[in-house]
Scaffold this motif. Structure first.
Motif, mmCIF file in Angstrom:
data_model
loop_
_atom_site.group_PDB
_atom_site.id
_atom_site.type_symbol
_atom_site.label_atom_id
_atom_site.label_comp_id
_atom_site.label_asym_id
_atom_site.label_seq_id
_atom_site.Cartn_x
_atom_site.Cartn_y
_atom_site.Cartn_z
ATOM 1 N N LEU A 1 0.838 -1.207 0.000
ATOM 2 C CA LEU A 1 0.000 0.000 0.000
ATOM 3 C C LEU A 1 0.864 1.245 0.000
ATOM 4 C CD1 LEU A 1 -2.820 -0.861 2.577
ATOM 5 C CD2 LEU A 1 -3.139 -0.278 0.163
ATOM 6 N N ARG B 1 -1.540 -7.323 -4.212
ATOM 7 C CA ARG B 1 -2.466 -7.186 -3.086
ATOM 8 C C ARG B 1 -3.682 -8.087 -3.227
ATOM 9 N NH1 ARG B 1 -1.476 -1.623 -3.353
ATOM 10 N NH2 ARG B 1 -3.549 -1.233 -4.170
ATOM 11 N N SER B 2 -4.136 -8.299 -4.465
ATOM 12 C CA SER B 2 -5.350 -9.097 -4.596
ATOM 13 C C SER B 2 -5.074 -10.592 -4.700
ATOM 14 C CB SER B 2 -6.199 -8.606 -5.774
ATOM 15 O OG SER B 2 -5.444 -8.617 -6.944
ATOM 16 N N SER C 1 -11.074 -9.876 -6.813
ATOM 17 C CA SER C 1 -9.702 -10.331 -7.069
ATOM 18 C C SER C 1 -9.475 -10.647 -8.544
ATOM 19 C CB SER C 1 -9.391 -11.576 -6.239
ATOM 20 O OG SER C 1 -9.980 -12.709 -6.840
ATOM 21 N N ASP D 1 3.271 -5.356 -10.270
ATOM 22 C CA ASP D 1 1.942 -4.757 -10.289
ATOM 23 C C ASP D 1 1.383 -4.931 -8.874
ATOM 24 O OD1 ASP D 1 -0.816 -4.362 -10.352
ATOM 25 O OD2 ASP D 1 -0.923 -4.910 -12.475
ATOM 26 N N ARG D 2 1.380 -3.856 -8.113
ATOM 27 C CA ARG D 2 1.021 -3.993 -6.700
ATOM 28 C C ARG D 2 -0.464 -4.283 -6.510
ATOM 29 N NH1 ARG D 2 4.542 -0.080 -6.512
ATOM 30 N NH2 ARG D 2 3.064 1.576 -6.018
ATOM 31 N N TYR D 3 -1.274 -3.943 -7.501
ATOM 32 C CA TYR D 3 -2.696 -4.287 -7.396
ATOM 33 C C TYR D 3 -2.845 -5.818 -7.444
ATOM 34 C CZ TYR D 3 -7.649 -4.672 -8.100
ATOM 35 O OH TYR D 3 -8.960 -5.029 -7.958
ATOM 36 N N ASP D 4 -2.140 -6.435 -8.386
ATOM 37 C CA ASP D 4 -2.140 -7.897 -8.492
ATOM 38 C C ASP D 4 -1.603 -8.531 -7.209
ATOM 39 O OD1 ASP D 4 -3.185 -7.978 -10.944
ATOM 40 O OD2 ASP D 4 -1.375 -8.681 -11.983
#
Ligand SMILES: Nc1ncnc2c1ncn2[C@@H]1O[C@H](COP(=O)(O)OP(=O)(O)OP(=O)(O)O)[C@@H](O)[C@H]1O
Ligand SMILES: [Mg+2]
Length: 238
Positions: A75, A99-100, A129, A94-97
């Motif tokens: 985050l 995190r999910s 996700s 890819d921090r979204y990937d």
């Protein structure tokens, strides 16, 4: 279980991803300041977290424990040094990937949607996700309730009708819904009675020891720290 370390890494990945003995999560000389030129809340910290273990992070209020979890969860990006997941710098992923899919986070305030039911809260996260599930989501969600020791008759209950300890269980079930390799929780046993604390800790120990997850929890409780596999002390800032 597949062993990612043995599969060929794309050329863009650093060689470190393939090195034997690389821990699942590593802090490499990590520093963090909330303001440019401001005090270092995290001051040149190096540490490794392993799979199959529960690590308790302890330390006085203001030491930077929550800040550290936010760096681990992607985050927040360090102002110095690197956070490595399976040898790869989070700053390049890819921090979204990440995190999910790779990490499950249990916030202190639960962040559940109070008007929705237990199952709706869990299944919403599964939908978000973007992951494909090989079985009906409802079936998986009900099994997650078993894992967090919440009777299945709670499935259609609204969150606002649940006690704090029960909400904590739903928050854990939701964090597990994408089968992440790393589970992190900020004071997951705060404000709970001793028996519930012990049971929540038993869930984390099961996750680490039986499912080989890397579990990282922040706690102020000496009992919880004692029951964990490793304790990491974050010192007060000077
Ligand atoms: N968003 C922010 N902006 C500026 N400073 C912040 C912010 N969040 C935290 N801090 C500061 O960073 C330091 C570390 O805060 P952090 O919340 O990580 O501590 P903590 O170890 O989790 O404490 P506690 O045990 O009380 O939860 C504190 O001095 C805090 O005031
Ligand atoms: Mg905190």
């Amino acid at each position: 279980m597949t062993d990612k370390k043995n599969t060929a890494a794309p050329a863009a990945q650093p060689a470190a991803a393939l090195e034997a003995g690389e821990p699942i999560l590593r802090l490499g000389d990590v520093s963090y300041a909330y303001k440019k030129g401001g005090p270092l809340v995290i001051d040149h910290l190096s540490y490794s977290f392993d799979t199959g273990r529960v690590t308790s992070i302890m330390g006085p209020s203001g030491a930077g424990k929550t800040t550290l979890l936010s760096l681990i969860s992607g985050l927040t990006v360090p102002t110095g040094g690197r956070v490595l997941f399976e040898g790869r710098d989070l700053a390049t992923l890819d921090r979204y990937d990440y995190r999910s899919r790779d990490i499950g986070v249990i916030f202190q305030s639960f962040n559940l949607l109070p008007g929705l039911t237990v199952l709706e809260n869990i299944m919403l996260t599964m939908d978000a996700s973007g992951k494909r599930f090989d079985r009906p989501k409802k079936e998986i969600a009900l099994e997650l309730l078993d894992q967090v020791h919440l009777p299945r008759h709670y499935a259609d209950e609204r969150i606002l009708h649940l006690s704090g300890g029960e909400q904590q269980r739903v928050a854990i079930a939701r964090a597990l819904s994408d089968d992440p390799k790393v589970v992190i929780a900020d004071e997951p046993t705060g404000n709970l009675d001793p028996a519930t604390q012990e049971d929540i800790m038993a869930i984390f120990l099961e996750l680490a020891h039986e499912q080989d997850k890397c579990v990282i929890i922040v706690t102020h409780s000496p009992q919880i720290a004692k029951a964990s596999d490793t304790v990491f002390e974050l010192k007060a800032r000077r």
